[in-house]
Motif scaffolding. Sequence first.
Motif, PDB file in Angstrom:
ATOM      1  N   ASP A 253      28.091 -85.079  87.707  1.00 31.32           N
ATOM      2  CA  ASP A 253      28.044 -84.644  86.316  1.00 31.32           C
ATOM      3  C   ASP A 253      26.774 -83.856  86.034  1.00 31.32           C
ATOM      4  O   ASP A 253      25.709 -84.141  86.598  1.00 31.32           O
ATOM      5  N   LEU A 254      26.895 -82.894  85.141  1.00 30.34           N
ATOM      6  CA  LEU A 254      25.755 -82.155  84.602  1.00 30.34           C
ATOM      7  C   LEU A 254      25.437 -82.777  83.252  1.00 30.34           C
ATOM      8  O   LEU A 254      26.314 -82.897  82.397  1.00 30.34           O
ATOM      9  N   LYS A 255      24.194 -83.216  83.068  1.00 31.25           N
ATOM     10  CA  LYS A 255      23.765 -83.828  81.819  1.00 31.25           C
ATOM     11  C   LYS A 255      22.671 -82.938  81.227  1.00 31.25           C
ATOM     12  O   LYS A 255      21.657 -82.653  81.870  1.00 31.25           O
ATOM     13  N   LEU A 256      22.908 -82.473  79.999  1.00 27.06           N
ATOM     14  CA  LEU A 256      21.947 -81.587  79.356  1.00 27.06           C
ATOM     15  C   LEU A 256      21.839 -81.912  77.881  1.00 27.06           C
ATOM     16  O   LEU A 256      22.700 -82.575  77.311  1.00 27.06           O
ATOM     17  N   TYR A 257      20.748 -81.442  77.283  1.00 33.33           N
ATOM     18  CA  TYR A 257      20.678 -81.486  75.828  1.00 33.33           C
ATOM     19  C   TYR A 257      20.410 -80.089  75.318  1.00 33.33           C
ATOM     20  O   TYR A 257      19.903 -79.229  76.029  1.00 33.33           O
ATOM     21  N   SER A 258      20.817 -79.881  74.080  1.00 25.11           N
ATOM     22  CA  SER A 258      20.738 -78.557  73.487  1.00 25.11           C
ATOM     23  C   SER A 258      20.228 -78.652  72.061  1.00 25.11           C
ATOM     24  O   SER A 258      20.598 -79.567  71.319  1.00 25.11           O
ATOM     25  N   LEU A 259      19.381 -77.709  71.705  1.00 25.64           N
ATOM     26  CA  LEU A 259      18.927 -77.548  70.324  1.00 25.64           C
ATOM     27  C   LEU A 259      19.486 -76.236  69.795  1.00 25.64           C
ATOM     28  O   LEU A 259      19.328 -75.189  70.434  1.00 25.64           O
TER      29      LEU A 259
ATOM     30  N   ASP B 247      16.988 -90.673  78.307  1.00 27.60           N
ATOM     31  CA  ASP B 247      17.966 -91.762  78.318  1.00 27.60           C
ATOM     32  C   ASP B 247      19.212 -91.391  77.526  1.00 27.60           C
ATOM     33  O   ASP B 247      20.339 -91.663  77.958  1.00 27.60           O
ATOM     34  N   ALA B 248      19.024 -90.761  76.367  1.00 21.95           N
ATOM     35  CA  ALA B 248      20.161 -90.365  75.537  1.00 21.95           C
ATOM     36  C   ALA B 248      21.035 -89.346  76.258  1.00 21.95           C
ATOM     37  O   ALA B 248      22.267 -89.398  76.176  1.00 21.95           O
ATOM     38  N   THR B 249      20.404 -88.424  76.981  1.00 21.17           N
ATOM     39  CA  THR B 249      21.139 -87.369  77.680  1.00 21.17           C
ATOM     40  C   THR B 249      21.857 -87.921  78.902  1.00 21.17           C
ATOM     41  O   THR B 249      23.058 -87.699  79.087  1.00 21.17           O
ATOM     42  N   VAL B 250      21.138 -88.634  79.739  1.00 19.76           N
ATOM     43  CA  VAL B 250      21.720 -89.160  80.983  1.00 19.76           C
ATOM     44  C   VAL B 250      22.775 -90.225  80.681  1.00 19.76           C
ATOM     45  O   VAL B 250      23.775 -90.332  81.385  1.00 19.76           O
TER      46      VAL B 250
END
Length: 134
Positions: free
Chosen positions: A100-106, A10-13
């Motif tokens: 859109d491209l939705k991603l998360y990163s560490l 949810d946070a990413t999208v």
Amino acid sequence: MTGWIGNIEDATVGNTNFRTVLFTGSATQLTVMRLAPGEEIGVEMHDHIDQFIRVEEGSARVTFGPSKDEVAQAHELEDDWAVIIPGGTWHNVINTGAGDLKLYSLYSPPEHPDGTVHVTKADADAAEAAEHGH
């Protein structure tokens, strides 16, 4: 806050900014990103930082290379795919989809100042230039 707890999908999208830092610890940082169609992060290398990226929505091409000007590998990513980029590896992420491209990163260790929000790629580029004197 001691840590970060939330629904990462949810946070990413739901993220509408180019980059938003959600959490910064002493050894790891969590960011969410949105790239518009055709937009890219830009060729970069994090000298001593390993990076994990997961695509939640959209499609992308990730490239790796031994230098800024040389691409040795390219891989296509889509929803639910992930990639780990070892420190010292030149790389780029390009949105190849129509949406859109939705991603998360560490990042390990953290890469961006705690609380960073870059609404656009231009904001991110300007902040990087100011930080590194470019």
